[in-house]
Design a protein around this motif. Structure first.
Motif, PDB file in Angstrom:
ATOM      1  N   LEU A  22     -23.899  63.812  37.043  1.00 10.90           N
ATOM      2  CA  LEU A  22     -24.753  64.309  38.111  1.00 10.90           C
ATOM      3  C   LEU A  22     -26.173  64.398  37.582  1.00 10.90           C
ATOM      4  O   LEU A  22     -26.422  65.045  36.559  1.00 10.90           O
ATOM      5  CB  LEU A  22     -24.281  65.686  38.587  1.00 10.90           C
ATOM      6  N   ILE A  23     -27.095  63.730  38.271  1.00  8.81           N
ATOM      7  CA  ILE A  23     -28.495  63.692  37.854  1.00  8.81           C
ATOM      8  C   ILE A  23     -29.338  64.477  38.852  1.00  8.81           C
ATOM      9  O   ILE A  23     -29.253  64.256  40.065  1.00  8.81           O
ATOM     10  CB  ILE A  23     -29.000  62.241  37.782  1.00  8.81           C
ATOM     11  N   GLU A  24     -30.149  65.365  38.328  1.00 10.50           N
ATOM     12  CA  GLU A  24     -31.038  66.155  39.172  1.00 10.50           C
ATOM     13  C   GLU A  24     -32.291  66.516  38.386  1.00 10.50           C
ATOM     14  O   GLU A  24     -32.212  66.895  37.211  1.00 10.50           O
ATOM     15  CB  GLU A  24     -30.326  67.425  39.639  1.00 10.50           C
ATOM     16  N   ASN A  25     -33.442  66.382  39.011  1.00  6.56           N
ATOM     17  CA  ASN A  25     -34.721  66.747  38.375  1.00  6.56           C
ATOM     18  C   ASN A  25     -34.910  66.060  37.029  1.00  6.56           C
ATOM     19  O   ASN A  25     -35.287  66.695  36.039  1.00  6.56           O
ATOM     20  CB  ASN A  25     -34.825  68.268  38.229  1.00  6.56           C
ATOM     21  N   GLU A  26     -34.614  64.764  36.992  1.00  8.58           N
ATOM     22  CA  GLU A  26     -34.848  63.884  35.851  1.00  8.58           C
ATOM     23  C   GLU A  26     -33.853  64.040  34.709  1.00  8.58           C
ATOM     24  O   GLU A  26     -33.912  63.290  33.734  1.00  8.58           O
ATOM     25  CB  GLU A  26     -36.278  64.063  35.278  1.00  8.58           C
ATOM     26  N   VAL A  27     -32.951  65.013  34.767  1.00  3.31           N
ATOM     27  CA  VAL A  27     -32.037  65.248  33.659  1.00  3.31           C
ATOM     28  C   VAL A  27     -30.585  65.142  34.107  1.00  3.31           C
ATOM     29  O   VAL A  27     -30.275  65.120  35.304  1.00  3.31           O
ATOM     30  CB  VAL A  27     -32.277  66.625  32.997  1.00  3.31           C
ATOM     31  N   ILE A  28     -29.697  65.083  33.145  1.00  2.00           N
ATOM     32  CA  ILE A  28     -28.267  65.123  33.417  1.00  2.00           C
ATOM     33  C   ILE A  28     -27.889  66.579  33.674  1.00  2.00           C
ATOM     34  O   ILE A  28     -27.965  67.421  32.775  1.00  2.00           O
ATOM     35  CB  ILE A  28     -27.475  64.544  32.234  1.00  2.00           C
ATOM     36  N   ALA A  29     -27.525  66.864  34.912  1.00  2.00           N
ATOM     37  CA  ALA A  29     -27.250  68.252  35.298  1.00  2.00           C
ATOM     38  C   ALA A  29     -25.805  68.647  35.025  1.00  2.00           C
ATOM     39  O   ALA A  29     -25.509  69.832  34.785  1.00  2.00           O
ATOM     40  CB  ALA A  29     -27.566  68.458  36.783  1.00  2.00           C
ATOM     41  N   ALA A  30     -24.896  67.672  35.078  1.00  3.71           N
ATOM     42  CA  ALA A  30     -23.488  67.983  34.843  1.00  3.71           C
ATOM     43  C   ALA A  30     -22.741  66.715  34.496  1.00  3.71           C
ATOM     44  O   ALA A  30     -23.136  65.600  34.885  1.00  3.71           O
ATOM     45  CB  ALA A  30     -22.864  68.643  36.072  1.00  3.71           C
ATOM     46  N   ILE A  31     -21.661  66.886  33.749  1.00  5.71           N
ATOM     47  CA  ILE A  31     -20.749  65.797  33.414  1.00  5.71           C
ATOM     48  C   ILE A  31     -19.354  66.242  33.822  1.00  5.71           C
ATOM     49  O   ILE A  31     -18.910  67.331  33.444  1.00  5.71           O
ATOM     50  CB  ILE A  31     -20.778  65.463  31.909  1.00  5.71           C
ATOM     51  N   ASP A 390     -32.515  64.067  29.116  1.00  6.95           N
ATOM     52  CA  ASP A 390     -33.135  63.193  30.107  1.00  6.95           C
ATOM     53  C   ASP A 390     -32.105  62.176  30.602  1.00  6.95           C
ATOM     54  O   ASP A 390     -31.299  61.659  29.817  1.00  6.95           O
ATOM     55  CB  ASP A 390     -34.323  62.453  29.502  1.00  6.95           C
ATOM     56  N   ALA A 391     -32.152  61.890  31.891  1.00  7.03           N
ATOM     57  CA  ALA A 391     -31.218  60.919  32.462  1.00  7.03           C
ATOM     58  C   ALA A 391     -31.727  59.507  32.199  1.00  7.03           C
ATOM     59  O   ALA A 391     -32.103  58.758  33.099  1.00  7.03           O
ATOM     60  CB  ALA A 391     -31.041  61.179  33.947  1.00  7.03           C
ATOM     61  N   ASP A 392     -31.756  59.161  30.918  1.00  2.15           N
ATOM     62  CA  ASP A 392     -32.066  57.804  30.465  1.00  2.15           C
ATOM     63  C   ASP A 392     -30.734  57.097  30.264  1.00  2.15           C
ATOM     64  O   ASP A 392     -30.009  57.393  29.300  1.00  2.15           O
ATOM     65  CB  ASP A 392     -32.835  57.827  29.148  1.00  2.15           C
ATOM     66  N   VAL A 430     -30.836  50.140  34.731  1.00  4.31           N
ATOM     67  CA  VAL A 430     -31.408  51.026  33.722  1.00  4.31           C
ATOM     68  C   VAL A 430     -32.196  52.121  34.420  1.00  4.31           C
ATOM     69  O   VAL A 430     -33.038  51.839  35.287  1.00  4.31           O
ATOM     70  CB  VAL A 430     -32.330  50.244  32.756  1.00  4.31           C
ATOM     71  N   LEU A 431     -31.916  53.366  34.046  1.00  6.81           N
ATOM     72  CA  LEU A 431     -32.635  54.514  34.605  1.00  6.81           C
ATOM     73  C   LEU A 431     -33.412  55.216  33.502  1.00  6.81           C
ATOM     74  O   LEU A 431     -32.900  55.408  32.392  1.00  6.81           O
ATOM     75  CB  LEU A 431     -31.677  55.517  35.253  1.00  6.81           C
ATOM     76  N   CYS A 432     -34.629  55.573  33.814  1.00  8.32           N
ATOM     77  CA  CYS A 432     -35.453  56.374  32.908  1.00  8.32           C
ATOM     78  C   CYS A 432     -35.775  57.689  33.613  1.00  8.32           C
ATOM     79  O   CYS A 432     -36.355  57.678  34.707  1.00  8.32           O
ATOM     80  CB  CYS A 432     -36.737  55.629  32.560  1.00  8.32           C
ATOM     81  N   ARG A 433     -35.343  58.783  33.029  1.00 13.09           N
ATOM     82  CA  ARG A 433     -35.472  60.115  33.644  1.00 13.09           C
ATOM     83  C   ARG A 433     -34.969  60.111  35.094  1.00 13.09           C
ATOM     84  O   ARG A 433     -35.586  60.667  35.985  1.00 13.09           O
ATOM     85  CB  ARG A 433     -36.914  60.610  33.557  1.00 13.09           C
ATOM     86  N   GLY A 434     -33.821  59.474  35.285  1.00  6.61           N
ATOM     87  CA  GLY A 434     -33.144  59.528  36.570  1.00  6.61           C
ATOM     88  C   GLY A 434     -33.644  58.556  37.611  1.00  6.61           C
ATOM     89  O   GLY A 434     -33.082  58.479  38.708  1.00  6.61           O
ATOM     90  N   GLN A 435     -34.684  57.783  37.307  1.00  7.73           N
ATOM     91  CA  GLN A 435     -35.217  56.812  38.261  1.00  7.73           C
ATOM     92  C   GLN A 435     -34.891  55.396  37.798  1.00  7.73           C
ATOM     93  O   GLN A 435     -35.028  55.072  36.609  1.00  7.73           O
ATOM     94  CB  GLN A 435     -36.740  56.971  38.381  1.00  7.73           C
ATOM     95  N   PHE A 436     -34.470  54.562  38.742  1.00  2.00           N
ATOM     96  CA  PHE A 436     -34.187  53.177  38.396  1.00  2.00           C
ATOM     97  C   PHE A 436     -35.462  52.471  37.948  1.00  2.00           C
ATOM     98  O   PHE A 436     -36.482  52.503  38.630  1.00  2.00           O
ATOM     99  CB  PHE A 436     -33.609  52.426  39.602  1.00  2.00           C
ATOM    100  N   VAL A 437     -35.371  51.829  36.805  1.00  4.41           N
ATOM    101  CA  VAL A 437     -36.413  50.903  36.369  1.00  4.41           C
ATOM    102  C   VAL A 437     -35.909  49.471  36.581  1.00  4.41           C
ATOM    103  O   VAL A 437     -36.636  48.605  37.068  1.00  4.41           O
ATOM    104  CB  VAL A 437     -36.784  51.135  34.889  1.00  4.41           C
ATOM    105  N   ILE A 438     -34.660  49.270  36.242  1.00  2.00           N
ATOM    106  CA  ILE A 438     -33.969  48.011  36.514  1.00  2.00           C
ATOM    107  C   ILE A 438     -32.765  48.340  37.388  1.00  2.00           C
ATOM    108  O   ILE A 438     -31.984  49.242  37.066  1.00  2.00           O
ATOM    109  CB  ILE A 438     -33.487  47.326  35.217  1.00  2.00           C
TER     110      ILE A 438
END
Length: 472
Positions: A22-31, A390-392, A430-438
């Motif tokens: 679970l990704i929220e506010n750029e980070v991994i919030a839960a697994i 960070d959700a990288d 590919v996601l950097c801080r929760g946002q898709f780059v690729i």
């Protein structure tokens, strides 16, 4: 909007397991499993490994060298890095003797600002040590978060520092909590061998390798290791290319020296014979240290497997073959040193390492991301998949097959050093801080999205009280 990454196999440096993120506010919030998917974007990672974003500890973007400038800047270079599964780069900031360090750092901020598509940080070159430089170093660490300093032992009359500069940098770094990096080649011996080769009319690209033999790398590595031990400091040897250097690092580690070694994909899969290609094609493979005889590859792979080398950098330093590399026609010393590596770093290690049983899947993650994050003050914010990180993330298809080519790569340079190489395993999204780059192998990011990272001191965690230590 929150995101859920589901159905993938999560791989870290220590664990491999199936779970959702679970990704929220750029980070991994839960697994976990069975997250409420309402108001969430659901990303299906079925058939993919989910890796922490790769960290490239060794890039040269928009860097002047040999009368020209690298072809890839912070925009094209970081986009290509993202296509290759890298979400953070640490670039080398070059300094000028006699000028404040802050001036050089400001130049690198201007080069990168508004351009980087992924997160980034800087190492700082130390070309001289005097009271003025020593007075600036605490501010460099505290204000800029630059906690790694590079000293060149080669490139005489250009970048090369003397032994006193290296030793005093090591002493200062011990007290300041910085990691000292070295380009380990004996620049004085290289200078002699180079002049001798030119006097004898030996001007072809192969003589770049023959005038920088493995002995000069092994000697300089051993010398730097001895100085690190004497200073009771910490040392990171960049782009290890040969058995002689790897053995000096292993020997020093056995003696208790705090020393680490980085190699690069080019040294794992290419060899010295590439510099002998006809029609000046060998110039494409001119970088330093040079490519070595093929048998060195087995030594480097074994060193990665047994932990005597710990990280993989790209040493990205791209120059066009036409218009830049050909500046050295008739004189190999004028060929700009460097190659386009940033995009294929991660995939080559997976294909040649994991798929062929030379390293494990968890070692792969450690070598391309986790260990780098720990050494350079980014862990656990970067370099792992854990709550609060960070959700990288890299969604990686381990069975995808492709052929590397300049026709399909995303670097700005006109050739690829691995042209025609068939590999297995490819980043899909590919996601950097929760946002898709690729996303689905298409660039959907934004130049300027990348954030400059201030890094923790050596051996300290990036997201906790700075007095808390990290065993690395």
């Amino acid at each position: 909007m929150k995101k859920i990454v589901k159905n993938g196999v999560i791989v870290t440096a220590s664990d491999t397991y199936q779970a959702d993120l679970l990704i929220e506010n750029e980070v991994i919030a839960a697994i976990g499993k069975h997250f409420d998917e309402r108001d969430c974007e659901v990303i299906d990672a079925k058939g993919c490994y989910v890796f922490p974003g790769g960290i490239d500890p060794h890039t040269h973007l928009d860097m002047p060298f040999g009368g020209t400038v690298t072809k890839d800047d912070f925009e094209t270079g970081t986009i290509a890095a993202a296509f290759g599964g890298t979400t953070t780069v640490i670039d080398f900031c070059l300094t000028n003797k006699g000028e404040p360090l802050k001036n050089a750092i400001d130049v690198w901020h201007k080069k990168s600002e508004g351009k980087a598509a992924i997160d980034y940080s800087f190492h700082l070159m130390i070309g001289e040590i005097n009271e003025s430089v020593l007075a600036e170093l605490p501010k460099v660490i505290d204000d800029e978060g630059i906690t790694s300093f590079k000293v060149f032992m080669a490139y005489k009359n250009v970048f090369q520092a003397d032994d006193a500069t290296l030793f005093r940098t090591l002493v200062a770094a011990k007290d300041l909590g910085a990691l000292v990096m070295v380009h380990a080649e004996n620049g004085d011996v290289i200078d002699y061998l180079t002049k001798k080769a030119l006097e004898e009319g030996n001007t072809d690209p192969i003589f770049h390798a023959l005038t920088r033999p493995p002995e000069v790398e092994g000697e300089a590595t051993g010398r730097a290791a001895q100085m690190a031990g004497l200073a009771k400091s910490q040392l990171y040897v960049v782009h290890v290319s040969c058995a002689e250097a790897a053995e000096r690092i292993a020997e020093a580690r056995r003696k208790g020296v705090d020393i680490w070694g980085e190699t690069c994909p080019q040294y794992l899969v290419l060899d010295q014979s590439y510099l002998e290609k006809p029609n000046f094609e060998g110039a494409k493979y001119v970088w330093s240290p040079p490519l070595r005889e093929k048998w060195n590859q087995d030594v480097l792979w074994k060193a990665l497997k047994n932990g005597e080398l710990q990280t993989l950098g790209s040493d990205q330093c791209s120059f066009d073959f036409k218009g830049q590399k050909d500046l050295g026609l008739g004189d190999f010393t004028k060929i700009p040193n460097g190659g386009p590596i940033i995009e294929d770093r991660v995939s080559i290690l997976f294909s040649e390492g994991v798929k062929k049983g030379k390293i494990t899947l968890n070692q792969f993650v450690d070598i391309t991301s986790t260990r780098i994050a720990k050494l350079f003050g980014l862990y656990p914010k970067k370099g792992t998949i854990s709550v609060g990180a960070d959700a990288d993330l890299v969604l990686f298809d381990p069975n995808a097959e492709r052929t590397i080519s300049a026709k399909t790569h995303h670097m700005a340079v006109d050739y690829n050093a691995f042209e025609g190489m068939k590999i297995t395993g490819e980043p899909i999204s590919v996601l950097c801080r929760g946002q898709f780059v690729i996303r689905d192998k298409q660039f959907v990011g934004q130049p300027g999205y990348g954030r400059y990272l201030k890094r923790a001191k050596y051996g300290q965690l990036a997201v906790v009280d700075e007095n808390e230590k990290l065993m690395i």
